[in-house]
Design an enzyme around this catalytic site. Structure first.
Site, PDB file in Angstrom:
ATOM      1  N   TRP A 287     -24.400 -22.526 -12.953  1.00  0.00           N
ATOM      2  CA  TRP A 287     -25.086 -21.842 -11.821  1.00  0.00           C
ATOM      3  C   TRP A 287     -26.336 -22.863 -11.544  1.00  0.00           C
ATOM      4  CZ3 TRP A 287     -28.349 -17.100 -11.725  1.00  0.00           C
ATOM      5  CH2 TRP A 287     -28.722 -16.775 -10.597  1.00  0.00           C
TER       6      TRP A 287
ATOM      7  N   GLN B 118     -20.440 -10.367  -4.665  1.00  0.00           N
ATOM      8  CA  GLN B 118     -21.461 -10.021  -5.427  1.00  0.00           C
ATOM      9  C   GLN B 118     -21.858  -8.553  -5.567  1.00  0.00           C
ATOM     10  OE1 GLN B 118     -21.326 -12.617  -3.159  1.00  0.00           O
ATOM     11  NE2 GLN B 118     -23.207 -14.042  -3.736  1.00  0.00           N
TER      12      GLN B 118
ATOM     13  N   GLN C  99     -17.337  -9.413  -9.414  1.00  0.00           N
ATOM     14  CA  GLN C  99     -18.014 -10.408  -9.388  1.00  0.00           C
ATOM     15  C   GLN C  99     -19.681 -10.075  -9.708  1.00  0.00           C
ATOM     16  OE1 GLN C  99     -17.738 -12.847  -5.784  1.00  0.00           O
ATOM     17  NE2 GLN C  99     -19.493 -14.092  -6.582  1.00  0.00           N
ATOM     18  N   ASP C 100     -20.354 -10.805 -10.732  1.00  0.00           N
ATOM     19  CA  ASP C 100     -21.504 -10.522 -10.817  1.00  0.00           C
ATOM     20  C   ASP C 100     -21.864  -9.068 -11.530  1.00  0.00           C
ATOM     21  OD1 ASP C 100     -22.101 -13.013 -10.009  1.00  0.00           O
ATOM     22  OD2 ASP C 100     -23.129 -12.352  -8.407  1.00  0.00           O
TER      23      ASP C 100
ATOM     24  N   ASP D 251     -18.285 -14.992 -12.419  1.00  0.00           N
ATOM     25  CA  ASP D 251     -19.613 -15.151 -12.929  1.00  0.00           C
ATOM     26  C   ASP D 251     -20.065 -13.622 -13.443  1.00  0.00           C
ATOM     27  OD1 ASP D 251     -19.473 -17.661 -11.794  1.00  0.00           O
ATOM     28  OD2 ASP D 251     -20.512 -17.224 -10.090  1.00  0.00           O
TER      29      ASP D 251
ATOM     30  N   ARG E 293     -19.384 -21.550 -15.651  1.00  0.00           N
ATOM     31  CA  ARG E 293     -19.619 -22.713 -14.885  1.00  0.00           C
ATOM     32  C   ARG E 293     -21.319 -22.771 -14.429  1.00  0.00           C
ATOM     33  NH1 ARG E 293     -18.005 -21.006  -8.591  1.00  0.00           N
ATOM     34  NH2 ARG E 293     -18.753 -18.658  -8.462  1.00  0.00           N
TER      35      ARG E 293
ATOM     36  N   THR F 196     -28.012 -10.029  -3.455  1.00  0.00           N
ATOM     37  CA  THR F 196     -27.435  -9.805  -4.744  1.00  0.00           C
ATOM     38  C   THR F 196     -28.502  -9.256  -5.801  1.00  0.00           C
ATOM     39  OG1 THR F 196     -26.214 -11.951  -4.546  1.00  0.00           O
ATOM     40  CG2 THR F 196     -26.536 -11.036  -6.983  1.00  0.00           C
TER      41      THR F 196
END
Length: 483
Positions: free
Chosen positions: A391, A277, A299-300, A321, A389, A247
């Site tokens: 992590w 990611q 995502q990310d 996220d 959420r 990532t």
């Protein structure tokens, strides 16, 4: 886990003996252990490069060597400055811990087992961090009462340099000094310290789509990136986890040099939701500012990795996220757009990575708007979308004075896995508006709070959370320090 990686962390096993030493001695020992880790990962990396074997593990080793190098610099900065403020020390050591954790996460991301001795360095950094975490909240309250200052106007002299004043002009048609951003950054690096001590370095990136992966290293400080507009100057890439990248290595644009400023430019990762990611921008720059910037991904998208960051009038797009990391990051007057995920997925706007109660990190979203992206609007009610959420164990996120679209689930927040961190996290909401703002059906976790007063909300404002009164005014960006 490979024997070579275990050896690196065995070098750190003696770190626990430092716990009874005084602060400065602890920092010196931490510096030594961090240097050992950097040198060991660098040596392993060179062996793999000699074998032309720069695979996933090679990339992970490279990231670890870079992260520990940045950490060594931060500890040196702390030791060299006897008059440092507690906020600075706490921020820098929080960044050191984030770097260490990022290295470990990269090693385990593909299921590798990190040796238990790696936790010795975690404990040593935590011990150093604890020196600064015990009295910080009281001291901050005193400092803030002494500097009640805010500016909601726009003072943009610092942000409107004429093209002729730019140190580098990037233009794809050859009309500038370089054709790519990477070439401009490389030339800046070749000029060395002399160029970096002459004041802020301005890189003007003319309109165009720049398909390149750019890294502004820790030694390149006070760099300013100026585009021609959020929708005109775009830096793009598509590296992602599914295609074999850790990532940390997927970022289209990464910046570690402190004092980085950017305006009127978009950073994107086009990998799409099916690639999981895929980072558009990764920031490990202390006292960094992003003004009128776009961040597009799924995502990310935006990796607010570490240290103090301020975002104003930005557009952020993503699914899972998509604002994540362990920085102290404040977002003001930003538009946060939730995109359409894969059919089996839900959306989580934030995933904050605070892993130690003495870290001064978190995500604060103030005076902004959270809504569906245009392509998601018609089907938004077919998916579940949450504010965030946890992590990490002490994840901390506050959303205040923000307009929440009805796409936000009534429970507001969701679990990472089971009951993990639900009693140690700190999630809060204050004075939000819109169809998704009601807190009547929010989660009943011990760590969730509905804030009812300005006094409770003020620790998460730009003035107190990132000490913005001492550095944001100089940028010329519009800002608000309080509530």
């Amino acid at each position: 886990m490979s024997t070579s990686v275990a050896v690196v962390f065995l070098l750190l096993a003696t770190a626990v003996t430092a716990f009874s030493l005084e602060e400065r001695e602890t920092l010196h020992i931490a510096q030594t252990k961090i240097s050992q880790a950097r040198d060991s990962f660098q040596a392993m990396l060179e062996l793999r490069e000699n074998k032309q074997d720069l695979d996933y593990m090679g990339m992970a080793f490279s990231s670890c060597a870079k992260l520990y190098g940045e950490s060594e610099s931060k500890v040196e900065q702390l030791l060299a400055n006897e008059n440092h403020k507690h906020d600075d020390a706490q921020t820098w050591l929080s960044g050191v811990l984030a770097n260490h954790r990022t290295c470990l996460d990269g090693l385990v991301e593909k299921g590798l087992d990190v040796h238990a001795d790696a936790q010795n360095l975690t404990s040593l950094i935590s011990e150093a961090l604890a020196f600064y975490g015990k009295t910080n909240d009281i001291r901050r309250g005193v400092e803030f009462r002494q500097c009640q200052y805010q500016n909601d106007g726009i003072r943009l002299e610092s942000w409107t340099p004429a093209t002729s004043n730019a140190d580098f002009i990037v233009a794809q048609d050859g009309s500038g000094t370089q054709r790519t951003i990477k070439d401009a950054v490389a030339e800046l690096g070749r000029r060395g310290k002399r160029a970096l001590t002459s004041g802020r370095i301005i890189i003007h990136v003319k309109a165009g789509v720049y398909n390149e992966q750019v890294e502004i290293g820790e030694h390149l400080r006070n760099v300013m990136l100026v585009g021609d507009g959020m929708d005109k100057t775009i830096v793009t890439g598509s590296k992602n986890y599914v295609d074999g990248y850790p990532t940390h290595n997927t970022a289209t644009f990464g910046v570690s040099g402190d004092g980085f400023w950017a305006r009127d430019i978009t950073f994107e990762n086009t990998a799409g939701p099916q690639k999981h990611q895929a980072v558009a921008l990764k920031v490990s720059s202390d006292l960094s500012v992003f003004y009128r910037c776009g961040f597009r991904g799924y995502q990310d998208t935006l990796y607010v990795h570490s240290l103090r960051q301020f975002y104003r009038d930005c557009h952020i797009y993503g699914t899972i996220d998509f604002i994540f990391g362990d920085a102290s990051a404040v977002f003001q007057n930003c538009d946060i757009f939730v995109r359409k995920p894969m059919s089996s997925q839900s959306n989580m706007i934030t995933a904050q990575g605070r892993d130690n109660p003495n870290e001064n990190t978190g995500i604060s979203i103030q005076g902004s708007r959270i809504r569906a992206a245009p392509e998601f609007f018609a089907v938004k009610n077919s998916y579940r979308s949450y504010l965030g959420r946890p992590w990490k164990k002490y994840s901390r996120t506050v959303v205040m004075e923000t307009d929440l679209d009805g796409l936000i689930s009534p429970k507001g927040w969701t679990e990472w896995r089971g009951s993990y961190a639900l009693s140690t996290l700190f999630y809060a909401e204050y004075m939000n508006t819109g169809f998704g703002a009601s807190t009547d059906s929010r989660v009943n976790w011990p760590g969730f709070h509905v804030i009812n007063s300005p006094e409770q909300a003020s620790p998460f404002t730009a003035g107190r959370f990132i000490q913005g009164d001492s550095w944001i005014p100089a940028t010329g960006v519009p800002f608000k320090l309080g509530v």
